[in-house]
Design a protein around this motif. Structure first.
Motif, short mmCIF file in Angstrom:
data_model
loop_
_atom_site.label_atom_id
_atom_site.label_comp_id
_atom_site.label_asym_id
_atom_site.label_seq_id
_atom_site.Cartn_x
_atom_site.Cartn_y
_atom_site.Cartn_z
N LEU A 17 0.75 -1.17 -0.26
CA LEU A 17 -0.14 0.09 0.22
C LEU A 17 1.07 1.00 0.17
O LEU A 17 1.54 1.09 0.68
CB LEU A 17 -1.10 -0.47 0.98
CG LEU A 17 -1.62 1.68 1.26
CD1 LEU A 17 -2.71 1.27 0.50
CD2 LEU A 17 -2.92 1.07 3.15
N GLY A 18 0.85 2.03 -1.21
CA GLY A 18 1.18 3.47 -0.89
C GLY A 18 1.24 4.32 -2.02
O GLY A 18 0.26 3.41 -2.88
N ARG A 19 1.43 5.28 -2.02
CA ARG A 19 0.56 6.76 -3.18
C ARG A 19 2.26 6.74 -4.09
O ARG A 19 2.77 5.33 -4.21
CB ARG A 19 1.15 8.02 -2.52
CG ARG A 19 2.21 8.48 -2.52
CD ARG A 19 1.92 10.11 -1.70
NE ARG A 19 3.64 10.77 -2.10
CZ ARG A 19 4.69 11.01 -2.15
NH1 ARG A 19 4.12 11.12 -3.51
NH2 ARG A 19 5.68 11.40 -2.31
N ASN A 20 1.44 6.58 -5.46
CA ASN A 20 1.66 6.96 -6.45
C ASN A 20 4.12 7.25 -6.44
O ASN A 20 3.14 7.85 -5.60
CB ASN A 20 1.76 7.24 -7.52
CG ASN A 20 1.01 7.03 -7.86
OD1 ASN A 20 0.38 5.98 -8.09
ND2 ASN A 20 -0.43 8.14 -9.06
N LYS A 24 5.89 0.69 -5.06
CA LYS A 24 5.04 -0.66 -5.26
C LYS A 24 5.72 -1.36 -6.25
O LYS A 24 6.01 -2.37 -5.66
CB LYS A 24 3.64 0.16 -5.02
CG LYS A 24 3.73 0.48 -3.79
CD LYS A 24 1.81 0.76 -3.55
CE LYS A 24 1.47 1.21 -5.13
NZ LYS A 24 1.81 2.55 -5.53
N GLU A 137 -2.25 -3.23 -8.72
CA GLU A 137 -3.03 -2.59 -8.91
C GLU A 137 -4.05 -3.27 -10.21
O GLU A 137 -4.80 -2.32 -11.03
CB GLU A 137 -2.81 -1.18 -9.04
CG GLU A 137 -1.37 -0.28 -8.47
CD GLU A 137 -1.48 1.17 -8.72
OE1 GLU A 137 -2.49 2.12 -9.59
OE2 GLU A 137 -0.69 1.30 -8.29
N THR A 167 -0.65 -4.88 -5.33
CA THR A 167 -0.21 -3.29 -4.97
C THR A 167 -1.23 -2.95 -5.54
O THR A 167 -2.03 -3.10 -5.71
CB THR A 167 0.79 -2.97 -5.84
OG1 THR A 167 0.35 -2.59 -7.34
CG2 THR A 167 1.94 -3.29 -5.80
N THR A 168 -1.78 -2.00 -4.16
CA THR A 168 -3.07 -1.11 -4.52
C THR A 168 -2.55 0.85 -3.66
O THR A 168 -1.41 0.83 -2.69
CB THR A 168 -3.99 -1.27 -3.48
OG1 THR A 168 -5.18 -0.78 -4.01
CG2 THR A 168 -3.98 -1.74 -2.81
N HIS A 169 -3.15 1.63 -4.39
CA HIS A 169 -3.50 2.67 -3.45
C HIS A 169 -4.96 2.91 -2.91
O HIS A 169 -4.88 4.14 -2.95
CB HIS A 169 -2.76 4.24 -4.09
CG HIS A 169 -3.19 4.34 -5.63
ND1 HIS A 169 -4.56 4.80 -5.65
CD2 HIS A 169 -2.54 3.98 -7.08
CE1 HIS A 169 -4.64 4.84 -7.40
NE2 HIS A 169 -3.29 4.30 -7.57
N HIS A 185 5.92 4.49 1.58
CA HIS A 185 6.68 5.31 1.40
C HIS A 185 8.17 5.97 1.08
O HIS A 185 8.97 5.14 1.71
CB HIS A 185 6.44 6.38 3.43
CG HIS A 185 6.14 8.09 2.49
ND1 HIS A 185 5.66 8.64 2.21
CD2 HIS A 185 6.87 8.62 3.62
CE1 HIS A 185 5.35 10.21 2.36
NE2 HIS A 185 5.86 9.89 3.20
N LEU A 285 -3.49 10.01 -0.06
CA LEU A 285 -2.76 8.63 -0.90
C LEU A 285 -3.73 9.42 -3.12
O LEU A 285 -4.32 10.20 -2.48
CB LEU A 285 -3.84 6.83 -1.12
CG LEU A 285 -3.26 6.32 -0.45
CD1 LEU A 285 -3.91 5.62 -0.13
CD2 LEU A 285 -2.21 5.99 -0.38
N GLU A 293 6.02 6.60 -10.36
CA GLU A 293 6.15 5.23 -9.87
C GLU A 293 6.55 4.51 -10.31
O GLU A 293 7.78 3.20 -9.81
CB GLU A 293 4.35 4.79 -9.89
CG GLU A 293 4.90 3.33 -9.92
CD GLU A 293 4.63 3.04 -7.90
OE1 GLU A 293 4.16 1.38 -7.89
OE2 GLU A 293 4.68 3.70 -7.26
#
Length: 295
Positions: A17-20, A24, A137, A167-169, A185, A285, A293
């Motif tokens: 889990l993490g932002r662009n 990930k 994703e 993977t996902t945000h 992060h 996110l 990314e």
């Protein structure tokens, strides 16, 4: 990237889990053998994935984020093409039934809806019947119905013994699908555990949500609570400001804030995985860019 270390148990759905830009895609690319890490060790089914590439190819299937279909192949031809890459693939007809595309078997991939194409892409990762499947994703851009259809496919495959790394945000996806997850992060792993464990560890009491017309209230609350307060957001023309505070006793905290501004809308609530993410990373996110990314 540095400081990323985790293990995935057999039959588990494990999420990154993490932002662009968090790292990930770089992480799963290394696991899938698409890039070689500068240092560290990767094992798949107990074998060194950097040495036993034959084991990796036979035991792991990957659906990349930017995966696409051959538009002129039919649904059946698509699955038959991917099935030919594996020694003991799944039965194509049975898989077509499972993904709900049996009636579309003769349709070209380009003629499918977005949700149907995403189900077919997932099926290309499942048709090899590998013990490990990596999904980058898998539900990005899908409407709620299509997203839940993909989730159901993943759960059924998990029930059959398949191990998933995804993977996902999307916070709902992480909370709904993942048995355990790691929060990434800026190229580092900052926390790991089940969604319930992460909430209990990093936001054990709850959260107080505040909307106020007092421009100075956020500063007064921050002076007391510091880094457990999320970013202050303006609501535009209304002139109201929104912020949230993670608190061991959200009801007492809510009462204290109300004492500072009786006109504020102050609401204590249970913490969510999103609250944990904001507290761990300090960023919402969805920020960042797709280019970041891919670094």
């Amino acid at each position: 990237m540095a400081g990323i270390s985790f293990s995935v148990a057999p039959g588990e759905i494990f999420g990154l889990l993490g932002r662009n830009g968090a790292g990930k895609t770089s992480t799963i690319s290394a696991i899938a053998g698409l890039r070689r890490p500068d240092e560290g060790r990767i094992t798949v089914l107990g074998e060194d994935a950097l040495v036993r590439t034959d084991v990796l190819r036979a035991s792991l299937a990957l659906q990349p984020q930017q995966a696409s279909l051959f538009p002129r192949l039919t649904v059946r031809e698509t699955l038959e093409t991917w099935a030919a890459l594996y020694p003991v693939p799944r039965d194509v007809d049975a898989l077509l039934d499972e993904i709900g595309l049996a009636e579309k078997a003769g349709a070209r991939a380009a003629r499918l809806s977005g949700g149907q194409q995403q189900r077919l892409l997932l099926a290309t990762a499942l048709v090899g019947d590998t013990p490990v499947v990596v999904l980058d994703e898998p539900t990005t851009g899908l409407d709620p119905h299509a997203r839940h259809a993909v989730w159901d496919l993943i759960r059924r495959a998990q029930a059959g013994g398949t191990t998933f790394l995804l993977t996902t945000h999307a916070m709902a996806e992480a909370e709904e699908m993942c048995d355990r997850l790691a929060v990434l992060h800026e190229g580092r792993m900052v926390a790991a555990g089940s969604p319930t464990e992460l909430i209990a560890r990093h936001a054990p009491g709850g959260v107080v949500s505040v909307r106020t017309g007092d421009a100075g209230l956020a500063d007064r609350v921050r002076a007391r609570f510091g880094d457990v307060m999320t970013a202050v957001e303006s609501t535009g023309r209304s002139g109201r400001t929104r912020f949230e505070v993670t608190a061991d006793d959200p009801h007492a905290t809510a009462a204290w804030i109300t004492g500072l501004d009786a006109g504020a809308d102050v609401r204590p609530r249970p913490a969510t995985l999103e609250d944990v993410f904001l507290r761990l990373t300090g960023t919402p996110l969805g920020s960042g860019t797709e280019q970041e990314e891919k670094r």
